[in-house]
Design an enzyme around this catalytic site. Structure first.
Site, mmCIF file in Angstrom:
data_model
loop_
_atom_site.group_PDB
_atom_site.id
_atom_site.type_symbol
_atom_site.label_atom_id
_atom_site.label_comp_id
_atom_site.label_asym_id
_atom_site.label_seq_id
_atom_site.Cartn_x
_atom_site.Cartn_y
_atom_site.Cartn_z
ATOM 1 N N LEU A 232 0.823 -1.207 0.000
ATOM 2 C CA LEU A 232 0.000 0.000 0.000
ATOM 3 C C LEU A 232 0.855 1.254 0.000
ATOM 4 C CD1 LEU A 232 -2.755 1.397 0.242
ATOM 5 C CD2 LEU A 232 -2.549 1.179 2.722
ATOM 6 N N GLU A 233 1.836 1.325 0.887
ATOM 7 C CA GLU A 233 2.656 2.526 0.974
ATOM 8 C C GLU A 233 3.347 2.828 -0.344
ATOM 9 O OE1 GLU A 233 6.275 4.482 3.630
ATOM 10 O OE2 GLU A 233 5.784 2.361 3.861
ATOM 11 N N ARG A 234 3.945 1.826 -0.950
ATOM 12 C CA ARG A 234 4.698 2.060 -2.192
ATOM 13 C C ARG A 234 3.780 2.381 -3.364
ATOM 14 N NH1 ARG A 234 8.742 -2.912 -0.577
ATOM 15 N NH2 ARG A 234 9.870 -1.705 1.011
ATOM 16 N N ARG A 259 6.182 29.020 -26.404
ATOM 17 C CA ARG A 259 7.352 29.889 -26.353
ATOM 18 C C ARG A 259 8.090 29.853 -27.695
ATOM 19 N NH1 ARG A 259 9.789 34.312 -24.178
ATOM 20 N NH2 ARG A 259 12.029 33.996 -23.841
ATOM 21 N N LEU A 331 11.874 25.394 -19.279
ATOM 22 C CA LEU A 331 11.218 26.672 -19.037
ATOM 23 C C LEU A 331 12.222 27.808 -18.876
ATOM 24 C CD1 LEU A 331 8.662 24.869 -18.606
ATOM 25 C CD2 LEU A 331 8.029 26.442 -16.768
ATOM 26 N N GLY A 332 13.484 27.467 -18.743
ATOM 27 C CA GLY A 332 14.506 28.485 -18.578
ATOM 28 C C GLY A 332 14.294 29.266 -17.294
ATOM 29 N N GLY A 357 11.371 4.812 1.819
ATOM 30 C CA GLY A 357 12.396 3.896 1.313
ATOM 31 C C GLY A 357 13.057 4.507 0.095
#
Length: 372
Positions: A232-234, A259, A331-332, A357
């Site tokens: 679940l955590e990962r 741009r 984006l510079g 982790g």
């Protein structure tokens, strides 16, 4: 990127995306929501029923699976919703769901669904040789010691604390989980300043008493209980960073399309076009990885897919960091300004390769599954 979704899942994604546009869609709105966790936004997510998306229906949740949870996390991360308390809350809630008493489950799970925040505290300099102790006394336990890097303790109702309750031959034995109210006498929560804002804390326990019914699960078995929550955590971290990577990519793509230099959009120059192509390909790979593993977990929820979950965490966090860094460069000077938001994307994605982790740990885990 195209997705093959059921009608129900498409409705979920569309509803969450619409919420994100309304609440966090403009730079002005996001600037006003400067903190990692905004209580007002979080209350609206609770009212919509999304905070309990993966929690059992008997406590008021939606009872959905890993796929729906990942879709929600990806879309809210893409929309840059300041809901930093959600990840720790849902990780803690899952631990309570598996191991807690009925009273603990009702208190915590119903609270999470209503918008209350929960925290979990394991980290010390050596996670496997924890020194924060809980000694059994009449009527309960007395806790002394220090914890660190505890996310969201300052906004949480409870801390799911892992403390040493006995000295065993193995450093992974003799650990126990406790439900500790953040208001308990003897606990001091001290914030750690980071470039991401107020997110993590040091915890200091001085003769902090908790009653017997604060134990979560079995005394001495916290390490094994923790291992049950790694999928679940990962997956939470991976899905969130997939959304962040998508957002950084789309913001970069918009910029290089608009741009102009030397009379043409800068994205039309091969140097940038190829970098965009590489990132788009990696994003598609990450997307397929996340949802194939999520589908596997939904089909076999009790199976510990250690290798695959680590792959998700490794791939998505490293990719989010890479895309944000590439976006800042493309984006510079604009990438360095707070107005365009790429600098905050970079700050939030860089740390994702450390918490939960590190990338090195994930690579080590993956390598071990191949007998290395």
């Amino acid at each position: 990127m195209p997705r093959v979704l059921t009608e129900q899942r498409r409705d979920l994604v569309d509803a969450v995306a619409d919420f994100c546009r309304r609440e966090c869609g403009s730079p002005q709105q996001r600037n006003a929501l400067a903190q990692p966790h905004d209580e007002g936004i979080y209350a609206k997510l609770a009212d919509a029923g999304w905070l309990g998306i993966s929690l059992p229906e008997e406590f008021g949740g939606a009872g959905q699976g890993m796929t729906e949870l990942c879709l929600f996390l990806e879309e809210t991360a893409y929309g840059r919703v300041p809901m930093g308390g959600f990840a720790t809350s849902i990780i803690a809630a899952a631990a309570y769901e598996k191991f807690a008493t009925d009273e603990q489950k009702k208190l915590v799970l119903e609270g999470v669904i209503r918008g209350r925040v929960e925290a979990i505290s394991m980290s010390e300099p050596d996670v496997g040789a924890l020194t924060c102790r809980a000694d059994e006394v009449e009527g309960g336990w007395r806790i002394n010691g220090q914890k660190t890097w505890c996310s969201n303790a300052h906004i949480a109702d409870h801390i799911l604390l892992i403390a040493r309750t006995s000295k065993e031959s193995s450093k992974h034995e003799g650990l126990t989980q406790f439900m500790v109210p953040t208001s308990v006498e003897g606990l001091r929560i001290s914030g750690i300043d980071t470039m991401g804002g107020r997110e993590v804390n040091d915890l200091y326990f001085t003769d902090c008493f908790v009653p017997d019914d604060s134990v979560v699960g079995t005394v001495g078995h916290a390490w094994h209980q923790l291992m049950a929550g790694l999928n679940l955590e990962r997956m939470i971290l991976g899905a969130s960073m997939l959304g962040a990577a998508r957002r950084a990519f789309d913001d970069t793509l918009d910029h290089v399309r608009q741009r102009e230099q030397f009379g043409r959009p800068i994205g039309s120059f091969q140097a940038l076009k190829h970098r965009i192509a590489d990132m788009a390909t990696e994003l598609e790979c990450a997307h397929l990885l996340v949802y194939s593993v999520a589908a596997h977990i939904d089909a076999a929820p009790d199976e510990l897919v250690t290798c695959e979950a680590s792959m998700v965490k490794l791939k998505c966090t490293e990719l989010a960091k890479h895309v944000s860094l590439e976006g800042m460069q493309m984006l510079g000077g604009y990438g360095y300004t707070t107005e365009y938001g790429m600098e905050s994307m970079l700050r939030s994605t860089v740390v994702s390769t450390v918490y939960g982790g590190t990338s090195e740990i994930q690579r080590d885990i993956i390598g071990k599954t191949y007998g290395l």
